[in-house]
Design a protein around this motif. Structure first.
Motif, PDB file in Angstrom:
ATOM      1  N   ILE A   1     -14.438   5.378   0.079  1.00 34.41           N
ATOM      2  CA  ILE A   1     -12.988   5.608  -0.104  1.00 34.41           C
ATOM      3  C   ILE A   1     -12.660   6.409  -1.371  1.00 34.41           C
ATOM      4  O   ILE A   1     -11.745   7.243  -1.402  1.00 34.41           O
ATOM      5  CB  ILE A   1     -12.222   4.273  -0.093  1.00 34.41           C
ATOM      6  N   GLY A   2     -13.408   6.177  -2.423  1.00 29.42           N
ATOM      7  CA  GLY A   2     -13.151   6.907  -3.666  1.00 29.42           C
ATOM      8  C   GLY A   2     -13.451   8.379  -3.507  1.00 29.42           C
ATOM      9  O   GLY A   2     -12.691   9.243  -3.979  1.00 29.42           O
ATOM     10  N   ARG A   3     -14.616   8.668  -2.858  1.00 28.49           N
ATOM     11  CA  ARG A   3     -14.996  10.070  -2.653  1.00 28.49           C
ATOM     12  C   ARG A   3     -14.025  10.770  -1.719  1.00 28.49           C
ATOM     13  O   ARG A   3     -13.631  11.918  -1.941  1.00 28.49           O
ATOM     14  CB  ARG A   3     -16.408  10.102  -2.058  1.00 28.49           C
ATOM     15  N   LEU A   4     -13.612  10.076  -0.658  1.00 19.20           N
ATOM     16  CA  LEU A   4     -12.649  10.648   0.292  1.00 19.20           C
ATOM     17  C   LEU A   4     -11.302  10.947  -0.388  1.00 19.20           C
ATOM     18  O   LEU A   4     -10.655  11.966  -0.114  1.00 19.20           O
ATOM     19  CB  LEU A   4     -12.439   9.697   1.474  1.00 19.20           C
TER      20      LEU A   4
ATOM     21  N   LYS B   1      -7.437  14.640  -2.338  1.00 24.64           N
ATOM     22  CA  LYS B   1      -6.457  14.663  -3.428  1.00 24.64           C
ATOM     23  C   LYS B   1      -5.237  13.795  -3.111  1.00 24.64           C
ATOM     24  O   LYS B   1      -4.090  14.178  -3.285  1.00 24.64           O
ATOM     25  CB  LYS B   1      -5.982  16.099  -3.724  1.00 24.64           C
ATOM     26  N   SER B   2      -5.573  12.586  -2.601  1.00 25.33           N
ATOM     27  CA  SER B   2      -4.508  11.655  -2.245  1.00 25.33           C
ATOM     28  C   SER B   2      -4.986  10.227  -2.447  1.00 25.33           C
ATOM     29  O   SER B   2      -6.174   9.991  -2.677  1.00 25.33           O
ATOM     30  CB  SER B   2      -4.085  11.868  -0.789  1.00 25.33           C
TER      31      SER B   2
ATOM     32  N   SER C   1      -7.911   3.229  -2.911  1.00 31.06           N
ATOM     33  CA  SER C   1      -8.612   4.133  -3.821  1.00 31.06           C
ATOM     34  C   SER C   1      -8.111   4.064  -5.254  1.00 31.06           C
ATOM     35  O   SER C   1      -8.763   4.582  -6.154  1.00 31.06           O
ATOM     36  CB  SER C   1      -8.498   5.583  -3.311  1.00 31.06           C
ATOM     37  N   GLU C   2      -7.011   3.410  -5.518  1.00 34.98           N
ATOM     38  CA  GLU C   2      -6.441   3.415  -6.877  1.00 34.98           C
ATOM     39  C   GLU C   2      -6.154   2.024  -7.425  1.00 34.98           C
ATOM     40  O   GLU C   2      -6.040   1.866  -8.635  1.00 34.98           O
ATOM     41  CB  GLU C   2      -5.146   4.245  -6.895  1.00 34.98           C
TER      42      GLU C   2
ATOM     43  N   SER D   1      -7.108  -7.287  -4.529  1.00 36.67           N
ATOM     44  CA  SER D   1      -6.615  -8.661  -4.700  1.00 36.67           C
ATOM     45  C   SER D   1      -5.203  -8.735  -5.294  1.00 36.67           C
ATOM     46  O   SER D   1      -4.508  -9.743  -5.165  1.00 36.67           O
ATOM     47  CB  SER D   1      -7.590  -9.437  -5.600  1.00 36.67           C
ATOM     48  N   THR D   2      -4.785  -7.660  -5.953  1.00 33.04           N
ATOM     49  CA  THR D   2      -3.458  -7.681  -6.588  1.00 33.04           C
ATOM     50  C   THR D   2      -2.378  -7.109  -5.675  1.00 33.04           C
ATOM     51  O   THR D   2      -1.210  -7.092  -6.049  1.00 33.04           O
ATOM     52  CB  THR D   2      -3.489  -6.850  -7.877  1.00 33.04           C
ATOM     53  N   MET D   3      -2.765  -6.647  -4.494  1.00 35.92           N
ATOM     54  CA  MET D   3      -1.810  -5.959  -3.621  1.00 35.92           C
ATOM     55  C   MET D   3      -1.314  -6.889  -2.526  1.00 35.92           C
ATOM     56  O   MET D   3      -2.043  -7.756  -2.043  1.00 35.92           O
ATOM     57  CB  MET D   3      -2.470  -4.714  -2.988  1.00 35.92           C
ATOM     58  N   GLU D   4      -0.046  -6.688  -2.155  1.00 32.77           N
ATOM     59  CA  GLU D   4       0.580  -7.500  -1.118  1.00 32.77           C
ATOM     60  C   GLU D   4       0.346  -6.856   0.236  1.00 32.77           C
ATOM     61  O   GLU D   4      -0.152  -5.732   0.348  1.00 32.77           O
ATOM     62  CB  GLU D   4       2.086  -7.609  -1.377  1.00 32.77           C
TER      63      GLU D   4
END
Length: 579
Positions: free
Chosen positions: A63-66, A71-72, A87-88, A92-95
């Motif tokens: 996912i990081g490379r993609l 560029k998104s 990717s950013e 665990s912190t996301m709803e």
């Protein structure tokens, strides 16, 4: 005018330029924005389809490379909305993202998109979501920095374009306004000279448009106007020359029966009471029924009319008027000429002569009859009796003295009415006048058993008066008070300021008084309430009449309050002296 016209033209062009630029900016900006968003959306959707071709596990590991390649920001979402990978951000912190608009649209249509403002990035974000075969979702997000850069470039281009358009427009507006300003300025200078009475010459504007035609029309009107002015000036000059040489008042009415002009002699006659009369009808100017009737009589007969009228209420003046028409004027207009011959003094002398003869005849008849009777008795032999002769001569002397007083009073009133008496007005102290006059009365009052008191403070404001005539006024009033106040009685003299305009000098007595019905007649010549008693006391019936005339000459007034058997109060109102 130049600056106002230039600003109007320039302002119009600037407004048009700004409006056109604004419309171009809005339409072009919307088109560019929409096209850019559509292009980015297609790119993101293409990357999402590439990622969808990989398994969830492979996509999560890469996912990081993609994200770097596209560029998104890439987010893998489970069917229930849970975040599998991002990717950013830490998963665990996301709803859950199942309720996001782009996810909801992807569930229904297979793909979805949404644009939202991101507080974190500080700009709008484009979100594109694609539904996977396993029920999950792939979401790519990209900030719309590119759109902002494009719009900023557009702003700069538009600003430069506006500047490039403004400078030629300013030059064009300046030339355009000057072309129209120049002839208008010539017309303004031309008409200004006309207004100031200068010779303007001719207006030369070599144009074939509306301004050129307007200049021709103005030249024509000016020539006509100057011709009429010359004609009117000649007519007016003739009238003024005729009027100036006349001592009588002369007044000219125009065709609308309004006062057009009058000479200096007439102005002096009416100025004090009527003021400016030009442009008014006779009734509006003078409010005199007799004059209006005479004019109506002339209009009806169109023949010369002669009448005698009285003008004025404050200072009535008697005129012999002559009304006639003025014919042969330019344009066939008829005007009316009224000549006023002042006969006020003649009429006053006539009335005074008639009054004098009637009053003197009446007043002299009794003492003259007595004198003649006693002389006849003396001639019949009574002169031989010394005691009787002396008594008769004493009676004749008293009647002669009364006749002499009568003639002196008559001459005084006559001189006042004719304006023969010269008044020397100055600042006069009532306290000093009372102090000098009262000793002349106190001896006579003491002989009759009358008490005389004075309350005239030295702080009493000075009055505007003729000192000698003021003494005469006070003596006459006090003389009446002594004559008609029986013993034991009182006479008081007081003074006080009333309002800011008057100082009132009051003489009060406890005498016989006057009936209320007779008070209004006090001050008439030869009027007496008790004629027999007045003659016995040596009165001529002219004392208060002299006081009344002298008070009027002082621009003051006399008021009398009295009650029969209780006494009389005479109030003399003098104007306060002003520097």
């Amino acid at each position: 005018m130049k600056s106002r016209l230039f600003i109007k033209v320039l302002g119009t062009y600037l407004i048009l330029i700004i409006l056109a630029s604004s419309v171009i900016y809005y339409l072009v900006g919307q088109q560019i924005r929409a096209g850019t968003v559509e292009r980015i959306e297609k790119e993101l959707l293409t990357f999402a389809q590439v990622i969808n071709s990989e398994s969830r596990l492979e996509a999560g590991e890469r996912i990081g490379r993609l994200a770097e390649i596209s560029k998104s920001r890439i987010t893998l979402i489970a069917p229930g909305g849970e975040i599998i990978a991002d990717s950013e951000h830490e998963v665990s912190t996301m709803e859950k993202h199942l309720t996001r608009p782009e996810i909801q649209e992807a569930r229904v249509r297979g793909s979805g998109k949404a644009i939202r403002y991101s507080r974190t990035v500080g700009t709008d974000m484009l979100y594109v979501a694609l539904s996977r075969g396993d029920g999950g979702f792939i979401r790519l997000a990209k900030p719309l920095h590119e759109i902002r850069s494009i719009m900023d470039s557009l702003y700069r281009s538009l600003f430069v374009s506006i500047l490039i358009m403004v400078f030629p427009s300013l030059i064009f507006a300046l030339i355009f306004s000057y072309r129209y300003y120049s002839p208008i300025k010539e017309m303004e200078d031309f008409t200004e000279k006309l207004r100031e009475g200068k010779e303007p010459g001719s207006l030369l504007i070599r144009k074939n448009d509306e301004l050129g035609q307007l200049a021709k029309n103005i030249n024509f009107l000016v020539e006509e106007l100057q011709s009429q002015i010359r004609s009117v000036s000649e007519e007016k000059g003739k009238l003024i020359a005729a009027f100036a040489s006349m001592s009588e008042g002369v007044l000219l009415l125009n065709g609308d029966n309004k006062i057009e002009i009058y000479n200096r002699a007439f102005r002096k006659m009416i100025a004090a009471e009527y003021g400016e009369a030009a442009g008014k009808t006779l009734m509006e100017a003078f409010r005199n029924i007799e004059l209006q009737k005479a004019f109506e009589s002339f209009r009806a007969a169109r023949q010369p009319v002669r009448e005698e009228i009285v003008l004025g209420e404050i200072s009535p003046m008697t005129f012999n008027i002559s009304i006639s028409s003025v014919a042969g004027l330019p344009g066939g207009e008829e005007k009316t000429l009224i000549v006023f011959h002042d006969v006020t003094r003649v009429k006053k002398l006539e009335r005074m002569r008639v009054d004098f003869v009637a009053n003197v005849t009446h007043e002299i008849k009794t003492p003259l009859t007595a004198i003649l009777g006693f002389i006849e008795t003396l001639e019949g032999g009574a002169i031989e009796d010394r005691e009787t002769a002396l008594r008769f001569l004493g009676i004749i002397s008293r009647h002669a003295e009364r006749m002499n007083r009568l003639l002196e009073d008559l001459l005084t009133i006559s001189n006042i009415e004719l304006g023969e008496i010269k008044f020397y007005f100055e600042s006069v102290s009532l306290s000093g006048i009372a102090e000098s006059v009262l000793p002349m009365i106190e001896s006579r009052a003491g002989e009759k058993g009358l008490a005389v008191s004075r309350d005239v403070p030295e702080t009493t404001p000075p009055v505007r008066a003729d000192r000698d005539r003021l003494v005469q006024i006070l003596l006459n009033v006090l003389d009446n008070a002594v004559k008609f106040t029986p013993a034991p009685g009182r006479i008081s003299v007081s003074a006080l300021r009333e309002g800011g305009q008057w100082v009132v000098l009051r003489v009060a007595d406890t005498g016989v008084g006057v009936p209320k019905s007779e008070i209004s007649r006090l001050g008439e010549r030869f009027y007496r309430v008790d004629k027999t008693r007045s003659r016995e006391l040596g009165g001529t019936g002219l004392g208060l009449s002299i006081v009344k005339h002298l008070m009027q000459a002082h621009q003051g007034k006399m008021e009398i309050e009295s009650q029969l058997g209780q006494g009389t109060t005479v109030s003399l109102y003098f104007p306060v002296y002003k520097e």
